[in-house]
Design an enzyme around this catalytic site. Sequence first.
Site, PDB file in Angstrom:
ATOM      1  N   GLU A   1      22.460  20.024  -2.889  1.00  0.00           N
ATOM      2  CA  GLU A   1      22.913  19.940  -4.276  1.00  0.00           C
ATOM      3  C   GLU A   1      21.799  20.383  -5.230  1.00  0.00           C
ATOM      4  OE1 GLU A   1      24.771  16.489  -7.280  1.00  0.00           O
ATOM      5  OE2 GLU A   1      23.863  15.941  -5.358  1.00  0.00           O
TER       6      GLU A   1
ATOM      7  N   LYS B   1      31.445  20.135  -9.239  1.00  0.00           N
ATOM      8  CA  LYS B   1      31.485  18.744  -8.788  1.00  0.00           C
ATOM      9  C   LYS B   1      32.464  17.930  -9.629  1.00  0.00           C
ATOM     10  CE  LYS B   1      28.172  14.968  -7.847  1.00  0.00           C
ATOM     11  NZ  LYS B   1      26.722  14.621  -7.946  1.00  0.00           N
TER      12      LYS B   1
ATOM     13  N   CYS C   1      28.115  16.120  -2.853  1.00  0.00           N
ATOM     14  CA  CYS C   1      27.532  14.775  -2.835  1.00  0.00           C
ATOM     15  C   CYS C   1      28.565  13.672  -3.101  1.00  0.00           C
ATOM     16  CB  CYS C   1      26.368  14.690  -3.813  1.00  0.00           C
ATOM     17  SG  CYS C   1      25.211  13.342  -3.410  1.00  0.00           S
TER      18      CYS C   1
ATOM     19  N   LYS D   1      20.872   3.250   3.535  1.00  0.00           N
ATOM     20  CA  LYS D   1      21.655   4.439   3.231  1.00  0.00           C
ATOM     21  C   LYS D   1      22.223   5.136   4.472  1.00  0.00           C
ATOM     22  CE  LYS D   1      22.268   5.916  -0.354  1.00  0.00           C
ATOM     23  NZ  LYS D   1      21.633   6.914  -1.187  1.00  0.00           N
TER      24      LYS D   1
ATOM     25  N   GLY E   1      -8.497   0.970  -4.518  1.00  0.00           N
ATOM     26  CA  GLY E   1      -9.349  -0.204  -4.559  1.00  0.00           C
ATOM     27  C   GLY E   1      -9.011  -1.135  -3.414  1.00  0.00           C
ATOM     28  N   LEU E   2      -9.932  -1.307  -2.476  1.00  0.00           N
ATOM     29  CA  LEU E   2      -9.709  -2.208  -1.349  1.00  0.00           C
ATOM     30  C   LEU E   2     -10.114  -3.630  -1.733  1.00  0.00           C
ATOM     31  CD1 LEU E   2     -10.926  -0.367   1.894  1.00  0.00           C
ATOM     32  CD2 LEU E   2      -8.623  -0.513   0.933  1.00  0.00           C
TER      33      LEU E   2
ATOM     34  N   GLY F   1      -7.411  -7.411   1.606  1.00  0.00           N
ATOM     35  CA  GLY F   1      -6.097  -8.003   1.827  1.00  0.00           C
ATOM     36  C   GLY F   1      -5.091  -7.002   2.367  1.00  0.00           C
TER      37      GLY F   1
ATOM     38  N   SER G   1      -3.633  -3.592  -0.081  1.00  0.00           N
ATOM     39  CA  SER G   1      -4.513  -2.423  -0.176  1.00  0.00           C
ATOM     40  C   SER G   1      -4.753  -1.794   1.195  1.00  0.00           C
ATOM     41  CB  SER G   1      -5.835  -2.803  -0.841  1.00  0.00           C
ATOM     42  OG  SER G   1      -6.548  -3.759  -0.094  1.00  0.00           O
TER      43      SER G   1
ATOM     44  N   ASN H   1      -8.329 -12.410 -15.145  1.00  0.00           N
ATOM     45  CA  ASN H   1      -7.894 -11.059 -15.494  1.00  0.00           C
ATOM     46  C   ASN H   1      -9.054 -10.154 -15.880  1.00  0.00           C
ATOM     47  OD1 ASN H   1      -5.229 -11.662 -14.980  1.00  0.00           O
ATOM     48  ND2 ASN H   1      -4.697 -12.065 -17.111  1.00  0.00           N
TER      49      ASN H   1
ATOM     50  N   LYS I   1       5.807  -5.904 -18.460  1.00  0.00           N
ATOM     51  CA  LYS I   1       4.796  -5.394 -17.532  1.00  0.00           C
ATOM     52  C   LYS I   1       5.356  -4.260 -16.687  1.00  0.00           C
ATOM     53  CE  LYS I   1       1.798  -9.418 -16.796  1.00  0.00           C
ATOM     54  NZ  LYS I   1       1.181 -10.290 -15.766  1.00  0.00           N
TER      55      LYS I   1
END
Length: 547
Positions: free
Chosen positions: A46, A113, A149, A181, A290-291, A294, A297, A373, A512
């Site tokens: 498509e 379509k 589709c 899906k 950034g490791l 944990g 990451s 923070n 956020k």
Amino acid sequence: MSDRIRLVMAQLNLLVGDVPGNTEIVVRAAARARDELAADAVIFPELTLTGYPPDDLLLRNDFIRAVERGIGRLCAEVNGVTLVVGAPRQDGDALYNSAYVIRDGRVTDVYDKYHLPTYGVFDDRRYFDAGGAPCVVDIDGCRLGVTICEDAWHPGPVTLSAETGADVVANLNASPFDHKKWAARESVLRERIGEAGVPIVYCNMAGGQDEVVYDGGSCAFDADGGLAVRAPRFETGLYPVDLARGGSGWRPVDGDICEDVSEEACVYDALVWGVRDYVEKNGFPGVLIGLSGGMDSALVAAIAVDALGPERVECVMMPSRYTSDTSHTDAAELARNLGVHYHSIAIEGIFGAFLEALAPVFGDAPPDVTEENLQSRSRGTLLMALSNKFGRLVLATGNKSELAVGYATLYGDMVGGFAPLKDVFKTEAYRLAAYRNERSAVIPQNIFAKAPTAELRAGQRDSDSLPEYPELDSILAAYVEEDAGIDEIVAAGHDETTVRRVVRMLHGNEYKRRQAPPGVKITTKAFGRDRRYPITSGFSRIDAPRR
């Protein structure tokens, strides 16, 4: 007229907006299908020439003119094979999502379509007018119906093609991946076959485009709903479907069938492909992570290495006064196992400078999440400085569980240009990491064993602020992905106070999520294009705890 013809499904990775480049891909694919695979016709995805989804590019006249030039080039340069290729088509004030049939240097037929989806990641009605007339073309004696589709997800267009005389129906697709899906697609195709009584050849796009990954899996079913051909998922290529005429009509000859794989394997491949295409298509030389020592990451780093190779992945450990010795050793071991570039940059001095600068204003106010923070934002600033200096894309490492309830810091651990785990719940992250280690053990076992923690204060654990992740993820999956109400979730066995708390956090942190980077969609209801909620809303107050 022949008793046997060959269709080729062109499972292609296309770049949205690059009409000349996509046209070139079609020209080359058509030549290869004709010369190497002896194709009689090639079925493309498509909106092949524009890529999918082109969004508001479709509102630009110069973009539509570029598509028209692309169609002209296909007519001029492709010969000896029939093309069924997707592209927008303008007719007066109307714009259609169309399939062009090109043969012998001209457009012989066009299908517009009919079903225009406007849900999830789809926004067809914003741009397109609906077609309605069937399109059936003759391919050396086989009458091929053309649909696009969503037309195969509803009764009507496939049956109308059959009633118009189609022996086989081709369906052009830009069908995004999610973890449910594959089964849904095959079930829907069998439903259409049961209604229309004709085989279906289903050609899907492949590759990543912003948040969406197209997983391929192009396939062909016979008139009884039997699977005859299935192309691999997460690969590009040209996949032939041979059609033979028999006493009961045309049917696909049994060919190669790619085997099913586990859900974790599919999701992991989708994440790898999403990262690779986002980096490659946007021209970044590599990525920066950034490791923390944990799981999140660590998993992002493994995905990045599998997507790009270790030489294009740089990892940075940024310890503070609260970083444990095990986090140091786990991050360093992971970096060695992956073979990536690795640095350690302490943030203690930066953090201390922030505290000193703010002390006159903070006064005697007790420490709280503010100081936590500040550590996260110190790390975010360092990552963005490295990104600016060397051009690498920062990969944010947060997961869907954290992002849902706001357990993430704006301008801190949320910084970055792409978030591979944005649609991955925390519990799923552990399963994906275990799957990755089955292939080769790169993630240290201690990362699996220790309790999740942000390490922003002494002795901190995620469970201090959140329900345990299995419970949290179960509530979120029900409320976000299934649109279940609070009463339904409670009836399923969850504590009402906990449910209401989670829902309140979810609604209270929409602001956020609006500022979060894009990330790979792997569920039926990803934050962003799939799930769109207002920031300012009274609905969350309705769900507040009873007092």
